[in-house]
Design a protein around this motif. Structure first.
Motif, PDB file in Angstrom:
ATOM      1  N   GLY A 222      12.169  17.574   4.830  1.00  0.00           N
ATOM      2  CA  GLY A 222      11.362  17.609   3.624  1.00  0.00           C
ATOM      3  C   GLY A 222      10.341  16.497   3.525  1.00  0.00           C
ATOM      4  N   LEU A 223      10.438  15.488   4.401  1.00  0.00           N
ATOM      5  CA  LEU A 223       9.537  14.348   4.269  1.00  0.00           C
ATOM      6  C   LEU A 223       8.091  14.728   4.576  1.00  0.00           C
ATOM      7  CD1 LEU A 223       9.253  11.371   3.619  1.00  0.00           C
ATOM      8  CD2 LEU A 223       9.610  10.860   6.025  1.00  0.00           C
ATOM      9  N   ARG A 224       7.881  15.593   5.561  1.00  0.00           N
ATOM     10  CA  ARG A 224       6.510  15.984   5.895  1.00  0.00           C
ATOM     11  C   ARG A 224       5.840  16.654   4.689  1.00  0.00           C
ATOM     12  NH1 ARG A 224       4.026  16.262  10.631  1.00  0.00           N
ATOM     13  NH2 ARG A 224       5.994  16.128  11.796  1.00  0.00           N
ATOM     14  N   GLU A 225       6.594  17.510   3.991  1.00  0.00           N
ATOM     15  CA  GLU A 225       6.033  18.185   2.824  1.00  0.00           C
ATOM     16  C   GLU A 225       5.798  17.192   1.679  1.00  0.00           C
ATOM     17  OE1 GLU A 225       8.070  21.090   5.392  1.00  0.00           O
ATOM     18  OE2 GLU A 225       8.671  19.160   4.537  1.00  0.00           O
TER      19      GLU A 225
ATOM     20  N   ALA B   6       0.824  -1.208   0.000  1.00  0.00           N
ATOM     21  CA  ALA B   6       0.000   0.000   0.000  1.00  0.00           C
ATOM     22  C   ALA B   6       0.855   1.254   0.000  1.00  0.00           C
ATOM     23  CB  ALA B   6      -0.943   0.002   1.208  1.00  0.00           C
ATOM     24  N   LEU B   7       1.934   1.250   0.775  1.00  0.00           N
ATOM     25  CA  LEU B   7       2.810   2.419   0.820  1.00  0.00           C
ATOM     26  C   LEU B   7       3.492   2.637  -0.529  1.00  0.00           C
ATOM     27  CD1 LEU B   7       4.214   4.684   2.376  1.00  0.00           C
ATOM     28  CD2 LEU B   7       5.887   3.006   3.182  1.00  0.00           C
ATOM     29  N   GLU B   8       3.998   1.570  -1.125  1.00  0.00           N
ATOM     30  CA  GLU B   8       4.706   1.708  -2.402  1.00  0.00           C
ATOM     31  C   GLU B   8       3.752   2.080  -3.528  1.00  0.00           C
ATOM     32  OE1 GLU B   8       8.171  -0.613  -4.936  1.00  0.00           O
ATOM     33  OE2 GLU B   8       6.962  -1.736  -3.479  1.00  0.00           O
ATOM     34  N   THR B   9       2.508   1.609  -3.469  1.00  0.00           N
ATOM     35  CA  THR B   9       1.532   1.897  -4.521  1.00  0.00           C
ATOM     36  C   THR B   9       1.017   3.325  -4.437  1.00  0.00           C
ATOM     37  OG1 THR B   9       0.822  -0.422  -4.623  1.00  0.00           O
ATOM     38  CG2 THR B   9      -0.711   1.231  -5.489  1.00  0.00           C
ATOM     39  N   THR B  10       0.688   3.770  -3.242  1.00  0.00           N
ATOM     40  CA  THR B  10       0.009   5.061  -3.087  1.00  0.00           C
ATOM     41  C   THR B  10       0.953   6.222  -2.821  1.00  0.00           C
ATOM     42  OG1 THR B  10      -0.337   4.765  -0.689  1.00  0.00           O
ATOM     43  CG2 THR B  10      -2.017   3.870  -2.171  1.00  0.00           C
ATOM     44  N   ALA B  11       2.122   5.933  -2.269  1.00  0.00           N
ATOM     45  CA  ALA B  11       3.087   6.996  -1.939  1.00  0.00           C
ATOM     46  C   ALA B  11       4.495   6.519  -2.260  1.00  0.00           C
ATOM     47  CB  ALA B  11       2.959   7.395  -0.468  1.00  0.00           C
ATOM     48  N   PRO B  12       4.788   6.266  -3.539  1.00  0.00           N
ATOM     49  CA  PRO B  12       6.089   5.678  -3.891  1.00  0.00           C
ATOM     50  C   PRO B  12       7.275   6.573  -3.554  1.00  0.00           C
ATOM     51  CG  PRO B  12       4.893   6.401  -5.856  1.00  0.00           C
ATOM     52  CD  PRO B  12       3.931   6.477  -4.720  1.00  0.00           C
ATOM     53  N   LEU B  13       7.098   7.887  -3.621  1.00  0.00           N
ATOM     54  CA  LEU B  13       8.204   8.787  -3.306  1.00  0.00           C
ATOM     55  C   LEU B  13       8.508   8.750  -1.806  1.00  0.00           C
ATOM     56  CD1 LEU B  13       7.132  11.823  -5.520  1.00  0.00           C
ATOM     57  CD2 LEU B  13       8.660   9.928  -6.112  1.00  0.00           C
TER      58      LEU B  13
ATOM     59  N   ILE C  43      -1.606   5.045   6.432  1.00  0.00           N
ATOM     60  CA  ILE C  43      -0.170   4.852   6.665  1.00  0.00           C
ATOM     61  C   ILE C  43       0.535   6.203   6.740  1.00  0.00           C
ATOM     62  CG2 ILE C  43       1.970   3.974   5.666  1.00  0.00           C
ATOM     63  CD1 ILE C  43       0.305   1.664   4.480  1.00  0.00           C
ATOM     64  N   LEU C  44       0.212   7.114   5.816  1.00  0.00           N
ATOM     65  CA  LEU C  44       0.838   8.437   5.848  1.00  0.00           C
ATOM     66  C   LEU C  44       0.467   9.181   7.124  1.00  0.00           C
ATOM     67  CD1 LEU C  44       0.522   9.663   2.146  1.00  0.00           C
ATOM     68  CD2 LEU C  44       2.484   8.611   3.297  1.00  0.00           C
TER      69      LEU C  44
ATOM     70  N   LEU D   2       2.198  16.165  -0.155  1.00  0.00           N
ATOM     71  CA  LEU D   2       2.013  16.171  -1.603  1.00  0.00           C
ATOM     72  C   LEU D   2       1.441  14.833  -2.079  1.00  0.00           C
ATOM     73  CD1 LEU D   2       2.404  17.660  -4.291  1.00  0.00           C
ATOM     74  CD2 LEU D   2       4.780  16.841  -4.305  1.00  0.00           C
ATOM     75  N   GLU D   3       1.964  13.745  -1.544  1.00  0.00           N
ATOM     76  CA  GLU D   3       1.446  12.439  -1.965  1.00  0.00           C
ATOM     77  C   GLU D   3       0.062  12.166  -1.372  1.00  0.00           C
ATOM     78  OE1 GLU D   3       4.325   9.635  -3.789  1.00  0.00           O
ATOM     79  OE2 GLU D   3       5.007   9.581  -1.687  1.00  0.00           O
ATOM     80  N   ARG D   4      -0.246  12.768  -0.241  1.00  0.00           N
ATOM     81  CA  ARG D   4      -1.616  12.656   0.277  1.00  0.00           C
ATOM     82  C   ARG D   4      -2.590  13.362  -0.668  1.00  0.00           C
ATOM     83  NH1 ARG D   4      -0.597  14.384   4.876  1.00  0.00           N
ATOM     84  NH2 ARG D   4      -0.334  12.444   6.052  1.00  0.00           N
ATOM     85  N   ALA D   5      -2.158  14.501  -1.219  1.00  0.00           N
ATOM     86  CA  ALA D   5      -2.983  15.197  -2.214  1.00  0.00           C
ATOM     87  C   ALA D   5      -3.171  14.330  -3.448  1.00  0.00           C
ATOM     88  CB  ALA D   5      -2.346  16.538  -2.583  1.00  0.00           C
TER      89      ALA D   5
END
Length: 298
Positions: free
Chosen positions: A134-137, A73-80, A119-120, A141-144
């Motif tokens: 920079g990870l919080r930002e 789920a993490l790699e699919t939805t928030a790969p960065l 997860i985020l 962005l990936e939550r958006a």
């Protein structure tokens, strides 16, 4: 025995350490009230307790599968975010275990993007992860991006069409005059605009830099969008005037003259360059241009 009740008890055995502890210690009857088990459910749990070795094997297999689903789920939805966490040696397996402990090892099923959002949210409270500059930002962005994908999914009918443009049909011809001013600029569906106080451009361009360099504290605006329902998400940095135009058109379609007025009011700039700016947005698939016979200048 009632099959549905047996299934419910088994799910509790898989997910709840307190139930397994009572089974192992032979304290099911004494613990029944605290665990919320009925006499019939105690009897089912006692049957499972008779095969402790098999229960342990199934529990370990279930937990392994749940941890694997966390990684997926993490790699699919928030790969960065996933890559940045790995670059900083964040213990993802430990994070998955903490996550599922908090969620009582609930199987979230096929809802991968809802899972990714949870997860985020969990990592937002993780001091170790949030120590990465920079990870919080990046996570915001990936939550958006997750929001854009889920909004697109919500717009699809059970047949796979969108209410606005069913498969195999062209949009109806406009009865408005074809003189450019009478036609409308329209933002495409399935896009989100996100501003951050860090410039994440290097991370977006070069995955090898993710989590290894420190993004400068420079405000930037990004658009997150799906060019189509079958395309992967895209994240692109936008000039502030382009972002202002997208925000205006996302609220309502406008004719060229009305858009020029609204854009100058929202973000004063160089109106002579606006057509080029809008043509570029159209070329990127972010807006639909008026059908005024003027070729796009990209």
């Amino acid at each position: 025995m009632d099959a549905a009740m047996v299934w419910r008890v088994w799910r509790r055995v898989l997910r709840e350490a307190q139930v397994r502890s009572a089974m192992a210690d032979g304290r099911l009857e004494q613990s029944a009230a605290a665990l919320g088990l009925s006499p019939a459910e105690v009897e089912v749990a006692r049957e499972y307790a008779a095969g402790q070795a098999g229960v342990r094997m199934f529990v370990e297999s279930y937990r392994f599968r749940m941890v694997s689903s966390f990684f997926n789920a993490l790699e699919t939805t928030a790969p960065l975010t996933h890559r940045a966490l790995m670059a900083n040696d964040v213990d993802l397996r430990a994070a998955a275990t903490v996550f599922f402990d908090e969620h009582e090892w609930r199987d979230l099923g096929p809802f991968v993007y809802a899972f990714g959002r949870l997860i985020l949210d969990r990592f937002s409270d993780d001091d170790s992860a949030m120590s990465v500059d920079g990870l919080r930002e990046l996570m915001a962005l990936e939550r958006a991006a997750i929001d854009v994908v889920t909004s697109a999914a919500d717009a699809v009918t059970p047949t796979g069409d969108t209410p606005a443009s069913p498969a195999g049909e062209e949009p109806p011809d406009s009865e408005e005059p074809q003189d450019g001013a009478g036609q409308l600029w329209r933002a495409r569906p399935w896009l989100g605009i996100h501003s951050t106080d860090r410039d994440l451009s290097q991370w977006l361009r070069d995955p090898r830099a993710l989590g290894r360099t420190v993004p400068p504290r420079t405000p930037r605006t990004y658009v997150v969008y799906l060019p189509s329902l079958t395309a992967d998400r895209r994240i692109v940095a936008l000039p502030s005037r382009a972002a202002a135009a997208l925000r205006i058109l996302r609220d309502q379609p406008l004719a060229s003259a009305d858009l020029a007025t609204a854009l100058e009011r929202a973000h004063p700039g160089d109106p002579l360059r606006d057509r080029d700016l809008l043509d570029r947005l159209a070329a990127m698939g972010l807006v639909d241009a008026p059908h005024d016979g003027t070729p796009a200048r990209v």
